[in-house]
Design a protein around this motif. Structure first.
Motif, PDB file in Angstrom:
ATOM      1  N   ARG A 196       0.835  -1.192   0.000  1.00  0.00           N
ATOM      2  CA  ARG A 196       0.000   0.000   0.000  1.00  0.00           C
ATOM      3  C   ARG A 196       0.877   1.253   0.000  1.00  0.00           C
ATOM      4  O   ARG A 196       2.056   1.190   0.340  1.00  0.00           O
ATOM      5  N   THR A 197       0.305   2.386  -0.375  1.00  0.00           N
ATOM      6  CA  THR A 197       1.046   3.640  -0.374  1.00  0.00           C
ATOM      7  C   THR A 197       1.511   3.959   1.047  1.00  0.00           C
ATOM      8  O   THR A 197       0.724   3.916   1.989  1.00  0.00           O
ATOM      9  N   GLY A 198       2.797   4.258   1.191  1.00  0.00           N
ATOM     10  CA  GLY A 198       3.352   4.546   2.506  1.00  0.00           C
ATOM     11  C   GLY A 198       3.726   3.308   3.296  1.00  0.00           C
ATOM     12  O   GLY A 198       4.102   3.404   4.460  1.00  0.00           O
ATOM     13  N   GLU A 199       3.632   2.138   2.677  1.00  0.00           N
ATOM     14  CA  GLU A 199       4.006   0.879   3.336  1.00  0.00           C
ATOM     15  C   GLU A 199       5.312   0.397   2.735  1.00  0.00           C
ATOM     16  O   GLU A 199       5.519   0.468   1.522  1.00  0.00           O
ATOM     17  N   ALA A 200       6.215  -0.080   3.581  1.00  0.00           N
ATOM     18  CA  ALA A 200       7.544  -0.466   3.118  1.00  0.00           C
ATOM     19  C   ALA A 200       7.968  -1.785   3.729  1.00  0.00           C
ATOM     20  O   ALA A 200       7.586  -2.116   4.856  1.00  0.00           O
ATOM     21  N   VAL A 201       8.758  -2.525   2.963  1.00  0.00           N
ATOM     22  CA  VAL A 201       9.460  -3.686   3.501  1.00  0.00           C
ATOM     23  C   VAL A 201      10.864  -3.214   3.872  1.00  0.00           C
ATOM     24  O   VAL A 201      11.615  -2.739   3.014  1.00  0.00           O
ATOM     25  N   ILE A 202      11.208  -3.302   5.151  1.00  0.00           N
ATOM     26  CA  ILE A 202      12.495  -2.818   5.644  1.00  0.00           C
ATOM     27  C   ILE A 202      13.394  -4.018   5.909  1.00  0.00           C
ATOM     28  O   ILE A 202      13.031  -4.921   6.662  1.00  0.00           O
ATOM     29  N   THR A 203      14.539  -4.017   5.276  1.00  0.00           N
ATOM     30  CA  THR A 203      15.483  -5.126   5.434  1.00  0.00           C
ATOM     31  C   THR A 203      16.884  -4.560   5.625  1.00  0.00           C
ATOM     32  O   THR A 203      17.167  -3.423   5.251  1.00  0.00           O
ATOM     33  N   ALA A 261      19.966  -2.082   9.734  1.00  0.00           N
ATOM     34  CA  ALA A 261      19.321  -1.208  10.718  1.00  0.00           C
ATOM     35  C   ALA A 261      18.049  -1.811  11.283  1.00  0.00           C
ATOM     36  O   ALA A 261      17.526  -1.319  12.286  1.00  0.00           O
ATOM     37  N   ALA A 262      17.526  -2.867  10.654  1.00  0.00           N
ATOM     38  CA  ALA A 262      16.296  -3.510  11.111  1.00  0.00           C
ATOM     39  C   ALA A 262      16.642  -4.815  11.820  1.00  0.00           C
ATOM     40  O   ALA A 262      17.484  -5.585  11.350  1.00  0.00           O
ATOM     41  N   LYS A 263      15.982  -5.064  12.959  1.00  0.00           N
ATOM     42  CA  LYS A 263      16.234  -6.316  13.666  1.00  0.00           C
ATOM     43  C   LYS A 263      15.852  -7.515  12.820  1.00  0.00           C
ATOM     44  O   LYS A 263      16.502  -8.551  12.843  1.00  0.00           O
ATOM     45  N   LEU A 264      14.757  -7.372  12.081  1.00  0.00           N
ATOM     46  CA  LEU A 264      14.275  -8.424  11.184  1.00  0.00           C
ATOM     47  C   LEU A 264      13.707  -7.768   9.939  1.00  0.00           C
ATOM     48  O   LEU A 264      13.260  -6.623   9.984  1.00  0.00           O
ATOM     49  N   PRO A 265      13.730  -8.460   8.812  1.00  0.00           N
ATOM     50  CA  PRO A 265      12.967  -7.937   7.675  1.00  0.00           C
ATOM     51  C   PRO A 265      11.508  -7.772   8.087  1.00  0.00           C
ATOM     52  O   PRO A 265      10.903  -8.683   8.649  1.00  0.00           O
ATOM     53  N   VAL A 266      10.944  -6.599   7.843  1.00  0.00           N
ATOM     54  CA  VAL A 266       9.626  -6.317   8.393  1.00  0.00           C
ATOM     55  C   VAL A 266       8.821  -5.501   7.405  1.00  0.00           C
ATOM     56  O   VAL A 266       9.336  -4.667   6.674  1.00  0.00           O
ATOM     57  N   ARG A 267       7.521  -5.765   7.378  1.00  0.00           N
ATOM     58  CA  ARG A 267       6.591  -4.964   6.578  1.00  0.00           C
ATOM     59  C   ARG A 267       5.983  -3.919   7.498  1.00  0.00           C
ATOM     60  O   ARG A 267       5.355  -4.244   8.506  1.00  0.00           O
ATOM     61  N   CYS A 268       6.198  -2.648   7.156  1.00  0.00           N
ATOM     62  CA  CYS A 268       5.924  -1.555   8.093  1.00  0.00           C
ATOM     63  C   CYS A 268       5.043  -0.500   7.449  1.00  0.00           C
ATOM     64  O   CYS A 268       5.212  -0.153   6.276  1.00  0.00           O
TER      65      CYS A 268
END
Length: 594
Positions: free
Chosen positions: A529-536, A539-546
């Protein structure tokens, strides 16, 4: 009776990849646990594998028949009730750590991760953790990233047009400066944002100092002194193609001008014996032009070339050339000059036109940094660096929207080179990067960091991503086309904020560069979705959908789509296309008649 969170049992283990047989009792796609609903077997969601005194955690990367272990593909055990999981970390006592110390055994239970489990992973607000949003699958759980690794290991914000890149960057920078939720701010933060389209001035107003070629209220005028830029690149822009012999003579003249300035002004740290034409000291382009044009047009009364035929002197300030009669035919007076002639009249005409072109004033006539005819300036490099890096706000926005496209790449490279050299050589000082690190954010990076672009900007960014970590200079690359960015630069980014990416070549570029090669996560990029990111990444403890926390209205970048239906439904008003062309000619979208 099985636990409500039971998802299945381990069926196969191959390194960090495990295959899970889904439990027969989980026929429904939704489980109600503790009054909350959870989707079962979602790609990108977490699972927990109890191992006695500690728990292993993994991410679902594949679901269905394609998740069947390879040894079972041709057997009767093949079916659609398999889940493939990538192991990513474990919780020892109450602390989550990346990596695993042991592997699960066959038939070990695999459980759905609920909010209580997620809180164990993401719930610690350690020093240096910055809250940037909420978990997509559990809005009550904050997502935090490690500030040290975000800056020193570099990062990239990637997403298609309209995916929310500018808003995400604004939110990230606000989180660093004013904080979110339960986290305190970082009053000594130092961020430099290269704003290509002029989107961030309003969005970051009260936490940023904005520099613009055509400044608005509460903004500063942007000046980039030409004499602080790379000399070879500057001369190429000012003169065009020039023979090597002529360039050497021009550089010798510049060195003499800088030597003369050094003799009358005190520049701490400058040794006259090691001074070069490229040293960042002021010199007058007007004086240089007048000195170089004279021998090109000079004539003499007699062939011995002792008495000048000049009829009127030149004026460097107004860029007026001296006046000479044209040389006569054959042995007729006056006689053409034969001394110090470089045959660069065309190049000098281009230099003069550049100096007279108002759109380059911010660089060629840089206010208090413009040298007088003898090379003296009111302000020097310390004042320039202090205005960019030493003010009382955590963010500096260099708005380059009013910069002509013909010089944009050179200017970005020049600015980055000034920043790099200053922080590199001051790395052991209180103002340097080790004592006060700097994050450089580069918007629309694909425009000047292409694989085939041999330019000063790409070279400067390559130096930053390769060596910047050692002296406190971090980079954040922001782009909608990661497939066009130089591979060396992208591969050095340790953290990725991947928003919606529709193009398959862009997704494959992200997948190849990700520290955690989880194909299932990357495959979800087109449907974010707009403004939603997968962070990997680091700097991220785990790959996360945020879900990135959006800034409030009025503090968002001016990059949203026009409201077509709303504007087309209005009554036609009087239009003035004189203003349109005036804005075009002035290269200022906010032009107003004085």
């Amino acid at each position: 009776m099985s636990a409500p969170t039971l998802l299945g049992h381990v069926g196969a283990v191959a390194g960090a990849t495990i295959n899970v047989r889904q439990f027969e009792g989980t026929a429904s796609g939704i489980a109600i646990i503790g009054g909350r609903s959870y989707r079962i077997g979602q790609v990108g969601s977490f699972v927990r594998i109890p191992q006695g005194y500690h728990d292993l955690y993994g991410i679902i990367s594949d679901v269905g028949a394609t998740a069947t272990p390879e040894t079972l593909v041709d057997s009767g055990a093949r079916g659609d009730r398999w889940i493939k999981v990538q192991l990513v970390g474990e919780v020892l006592e109450a602390t989550f750590e990346r990596g695993i110390s042991q592997y699960p055994a066959i038939n070990d239970q695999v459980h759905l991760v609920v909010e209580e489990d997620l809180a164990r992973i993401y719930g610690t607000a350690d020093t240096g953790q910055v809250t940037i949003g909420r978990l997509s699958g559990a809005e009550s759980i904050p997502v935090r990233i490690d500030l040290d690794k975000l800056v020193t290991r570099h990062s990239a914000v990637l997403g298609s047009t309209g995916a929310g890149k500018s808003t995400t960057v604004t939110s990230l920078l606000r989180s660093l400066s004013v904080g979110q939720g339960d986290h305190s701010s970082f009053p000594n933060a130092r961020v430099l944002l290269m704003d290509i389209h002029g989107e961030y001035g309003r969005a970051l107003g009260e936490v940023a100092k904005v520099f613009r070629v055509n400044p608005l209220e509460n903004e500063e005028r942007l000046y980039v002194p030409y004499w602080a830029l790379d000399l070879d690149d500057l001369l190429t822009f000012l003169l065009g193609k020039t023979e090597e012999k002529a360039l050497t003579a021009i550089q010798d003249r510049i060195l003499r001008e800088k030597t003369a300035v050094l003799a009358q002004m005190n520049y701490p740290g400058v040794d006259a014996n090691s001074l070069t034409a490229g040293s960042p000291l002021p010199f007058s382009l007007k004086s240089l032009w007048l000195h170089l044009i004279d021998p090109e047009i000079k004539t003499w009364v007699e062939n011995t070339q002792q008495n000048s035929a000049q009829t009127a002197p030149g004026d460097a300030e107004t860029l007026t050339a001296p006046t000479y009669p044209l040389p006569g035919q054959g042995n007729t007076s006056p006689f053409a000059n034969k001394t110090n002639v470089l045959s660069i009249r065309r190049q000098l005409e281009q230099l003069r036109s550049r100096l007279l072109d108002r759109q380059y004033d911010f660089m060629l006539h840089p206010g208090p940094w413009e040298p007088s005819l003898d090379g003296v300036t009111q302000s020097d490099l310390p004042q320039l660096l202090e205005s960019w890096l030493g003010h009382d706000r955590p963010i500096t926005v260099l708005d380059l929207s009013g910069v002509p496209s013909s010089i944009l790449m050179r200017l970005i490279g020049g600015i980055l080179n000034i920043i790099y050299e200053a922080l590199f050589w001051s790395r052991e000082m209180p103002e340097g990067g080790r004592a006060r690190p700097l994050l450089v954010v580069m918007e629309e990076a694909h425009r000047y960091l292409g694989r085939d672009d041999a330019n000063l900007a790409r070279d400067a960014v390559q130096r930053i991503v390769k060596e910047g970590r050692k002296f406190g200079l971090g980079a954040m690359i922001v782009s909608q086309r990661p497939s066009e960015i130089d591979e060396t630069i992208l591969s050095q980014c340790g953290t990725f904020f991947s928003l919606r990416l529709s193009n398959s070549s862009d997704r494959s570029k992200v997948q190849a560069a990700l520290p955690d090669s989880l194909s299932g996560i990357v495959d979800s990029l087109p449907v974010l979705r707009t403004g939603e990111a997968v962070i990997t990444g680091e700097a991220a403890k785990l790959p996360v959908r945020c879900r990135i926390t959006l800034p409030e209205e009025g503090k968002r970048p001016t990059s949203e789509d026009p409201h077509v239906a709303q504007n087309w439904s209005k009554e036609r008003s009087n239009e003035n296309y004189v203003n349109v062309t005036a804005a075009w000619r002035s290269q200022n979208p906010r032009w107003k008649e004085e």
